[in-house]
Design a protein around this motif. Structure first.
Motif, PDB file in Angstrom:
ATOM      1  N   LEU A   1       9.921 -20.423 -21.948  1.00  0.00           N
ATOM      2  CA  LEU A   1       9.893 -20.009 -20.550  1.00  0.00           C
ATOM      3  C   LEU A   1       8.503 -20.217 -19.966  1.00  0.00           C
ATOM      4  CD1 LEU A   1      11.745 -16.588 -20.852  1.00  0.00           C
ATOM      5  CD2 LEU A   1      12.691 -18.735 -20.024  1.00  0.00           C
ATOM      6  N   ASP A   2       8.428 -20.316 -18.640  1.00  0.00           N
ATOM      7  CA  ASP A   2       7.124 -20.333 -17.984  1.00  0.00           C
ATOM      8  C   ASP A   2       6.413 -19.027 -18.307  1.00  0.00           C
ATOM      9  OD1 ASP A   2       7.634 -22.775 -16.835  1.00  0.00           O
ATOM     10  OD2 ASP A   2       8.287 -21.945 -14.921  1.00  0.00           O
ATOM     11  N   GLN A   3       5.133 -19.103 -18.582  1.00  0.00           N
ATOM     12  CA  GLN A   3       4.376 -17.907 -18.956  1.00  0.00           C
ATOM     13  C   GLN A   3       3.564 -17.350 -17.802  1.00  0.00           C
ATOM     14  OE1 GLN A   3       5.390 -16.716 -21.775  1.00  0.00           O
ATOM     15  NE2 GLN A   3       6.574 -18.561 -22.013  1.00  0.00           N
ATOM     16  N   GLY A   4       3.692 -17.959 -16.651  1.00  0.00           N
ATOM     17  CA  GLY A   4       3.011 -17.476 -15.463  1.00  0.00           C
ATOM     18  C   GLY A   4       3.094 -18.529 -14.378  1.00  0.00           C
ATOM     19  N   THR A   5       2.595 -18.159 -13.213  1.00  0.00           N
ATOM     20  CA  THR A   5       2.568 -19.080 -12.077  1.00  0.00           C
ATOM     21  C   THR A   5       1.264 -18.888 -11.330  1.00  0.00           C
ATOM     22  OG1 THR A   5       3.600 -17.481 -10.593  1.00  0.00           O
ATOM     23  CG2 THR A   5       5.085 -18.978 -11.778  1.00  0.00           C
ATOM     24  N   SER A   6       0.936 -19.872 -10.529  1.00  0.00           N
ATOM     25  CA  SER A   6      -0.232 -19.784  -9.665  1.00  0.00           C
ATOM     26  C   SER A   6      -0.045 -20.754  -8.518  1.00  0.00           C
ATOM     27  CB  SER A   6      -1.499 -20.131 -10.455  1.00  0.00           C
ATOM     28  OG  SER A   6      -2.618 -20.137  -9.610  1.00  0.00           O
ATOM     29  N   GLY A   7      -0.402 -20.328  -7.328  1.00  0.00           N
ATOM     30  CA  GLY A   7      -0.317 -21.188  -6.152  1.00  0.00           C
ATOM     31  C   GLY A   7      -1.289 -20.715  -5.096  1.00  0.00           C
ATOM     32  N   GLN A   8      -1.597 -21.586  -4.143  1.00  0.00           N
ATOM     33  CA  GLN A   8      -2.595 -21.260  -3.131  1.00  0.00           C
ATOM     34  C   GLN A   8      -2.063 -21.520  -1.729  1.00  0.00           C
ATOM     35  OE1 GLN A   8      -6.129 -23.520  -3.873  1.00  0.00           O
ATOM     36  NE2 GLN A   8      -6.156 -23.029  -6.042  1.00  0.00           N
ATOM     37  N   VAL A   9      -2.578 -20.739  -0.793  1.00  0.00           N
ATOM     38  CA  VAL A   9      -2.323 -20.956   0.626  1.00  0.00           C
ATOM     39  C   VAL A   9      -3.652 -20.812   1.357  1.00  0.00           C
ATOM     40  CG1 VAL A   9       0.071 -20.164   0.575  1.00  0.00           C
ATOM     41  CG2 VAL A   9      -1.745 -18.536   1.047  1.00  0.00           C
ATOM     42  N   ILE A  10      -3.792 -21.528   2.486  1.00  0.00           N
ATOM     43  CA  ILE A  10      -5.005 -21.403   3.304  1.00  0.00           C
ATOM     44  C   ILE A  10      -4.930 -20.101   4.073  1.00  0.00           C
ATOM     45  CG2 ILE A  10      -6.276 -22.359   5.248  1.00  0.00           C
ATOM     46  CD1 ILE A  10      -5.443 -25.127   4.301  1.00  0.00           C
ATOM     47  N   VAL A  11      -6.035 -19.332   4.049  1.00  0.00           N
ATOM     48  CA  VAL A  11      -6.076 -18.041   4.727  1.00  0.00           C
ATOM     49  C   VAL A  11      -6.741 -18.148   6.079  1.00  0.00           C
ATOM     50  CG1 VAL A  11      -6.951 -15.680   4.574  1.00  0.00           C
ATOM     51  CG2 VAL A  11      -6.118 -16.827   2.543  1.00  0.00           C
ATOM     52  N   ALA A  12      -7.884 -18.838   6.138  1.00  0.00           N
ATOM     53  CA  ALA A  12      -8.630 -18.937   7.390  1.00  0.00           C
ATOM     54  C   ALA A  12      -9.118 -20.365   7.564  1.00  0.00           C
ATOM     55  CB  ALA A  12      -9.811 -17.975   7.381  1.00  0.00           C
ATOM     56  N   LEU A  13      -8.977 -20.874   8.759  1.00  0.00           N
ATOM     57  CA  LEU A  13      -9.467 -22.217   9.024  1.00  0.00           C
ATOM     58  C   LEU A  13     -10.979 -22.174   9.200  1.00  0.00           C
ATOM     59  CD1 LEU A  13      -6.724 -23.402  11.500  1.00  0.00           C
ATOM     60  CD2 LEU A  13      -6.929 -23.914   9.080  1.00  0.00           C
ATOM     61  N   GLY A  14     -11.613 -23.284   9.001  1.00  0.00           N
ATOM     62  CA  GLY A  14     -13.066 -23.349   9.150  1.00  0.00           C
ATOM     63  C   GLY A  14     -13.747 -23.257   7.803  1.00  0.00           C
ATOM     64  N   ARG A  15     -13.764 -22.085   7.214  1.00  0.00           N
ATOM     65  CA  ARG A  15     -14.416 -21.908   5.908  1.00  0.00           C
ATOM     66  C   ARG A  15     -13.478 -22.287   4.770  1.00  0.00           C
ATOM     67  NH1 ARG A  15     -16.301 -16.186   5.462  1.00  0.00           N
ATOM     68  NH2 ARG A  15     -16.914 -16.928   3.414  1.00  0.00           N
ATOM     69  N   HIS A  16     -12.265 -22.606   5.079  1.00  0.00           N
ATOM     70  CA  HIS A  16     -11.269 -23.035   4.090  1.00  0.00           C
ATOM     71  C   HIS A  16     -11.067 -22.008   2.991  1.00  0.00           C
ATOM     72  CE1 HIS A  16     -10.984 -26.898   6.001  1.00  0.00           C
ATOM     73  NE2 HIS A  16     -12.302 -26.999   5.958  1.00  0.00           N
ATOM     74  N   GLN A  17     -11.016 -20.741   3.363  1.00  0.00           N
ATOM     75  CA  GLN A  17     -10.704 -19.728   2.359  1.00  0.00           C
ATOM     76  C   GLN A  17      -9.250 -19.879   1.950  1.00  0.00           C
ATOM     77  OE1 GLN A  17     -11.699 -15.894   4.006  1.00  0.00           O
ATOM     78  NE2 GLN A  17     -13.495 -15.824   2.683  1.00  0.00           N
TER      79      GLN A  17
END
Length: 185
Positions: free
Chosen positions: A71-87
């Motif tokens: 089975l998959d042992q975990g997951t990870s993904g990203q989304v942009i939070v704020a434009l400009g500083r690319h957090q």
């Protein structure tokens, strides 16, 4: 800059649980507790240590892996939070498994009044290990990370109990659950 905090989250869960009274890791001396067996110490295994250690315990917590290693042992993904500083905000999960095992279930015999281990005892013990992890996360949702990391961790919606027989015989109850987290990277 790290592309994910998943490895650090796994490390934090392992370190924090091994620091709990009555919990220990491979290579450490098992804690001396008054209650042996299904109420005794919990061996915390960091993923593949499950297959690498000769340590045994009636109660286990496996972090970042399960008995069902396909089975998959975990997951990870990203989304942009704020434009400009690319957090970016990372959302991920670490699969864990709480296990209670015994070399055999004691089935009731006529006129027997002594102590015995039942499936109910195994369930209580396995879910007790998971509940201790949840209590730890509720006490400090940051997992000890610095404030700039903004880590928030909790038990996820996926909880899968399994009951059956161990590879060496005997009985077990295993509860798979996810620790989900959110963090800024």
């Amino acid at each position: 800059m790290a592309s994910t905090r998943w490895p650090q989250v796994v490390d934090a869960i392992v370190d924090l649980t091994r620091a709990m009274p009555g919990w220990w890791g491979p290579g450490q001396d098992p804690p001396q507790v008054d209650a042996p067996g299904l109420d005794g110490p919990v061996l915390v295994l960091d993923g593949p240590e499950l297959a690498l250690t000769g340590e045994r315990s009636a109660r286990l917590l496996v972090v970042g892996m399960t008995l069902d290693d396909d089975l998959d042992q975990g997951t990870s993904g990203q989304v942009i939070v704020a434009l400009g500083r690319h957090q970016r905000e990372e959302r991920g999960s670490v699969r864990c498994q709480a296990i209670a095992q015994h070399d055999g279930l004691d089935l009731p015999e006529p006129n027997w009044s002594g102590p015995r281990v039942t499936a109910r005892d195994l369930r209580r013990s396995a879910f007790g290990v998971m509940a201790a992890v949840e209590t730890l996360l509720r006490a400090d949702v940051t997992l000890g990370f610095q404030a700039s990391a903004v880590v928030v961790a909790e038990i996820g919606e996926r909880i899968v109990p399994r009951q059956g027989f161990g590879e060496q015989g005997g009985a077990l109850c295993a509860v798979e659950f996810d620790v989900i987290y959110r963090t800024r990277i």
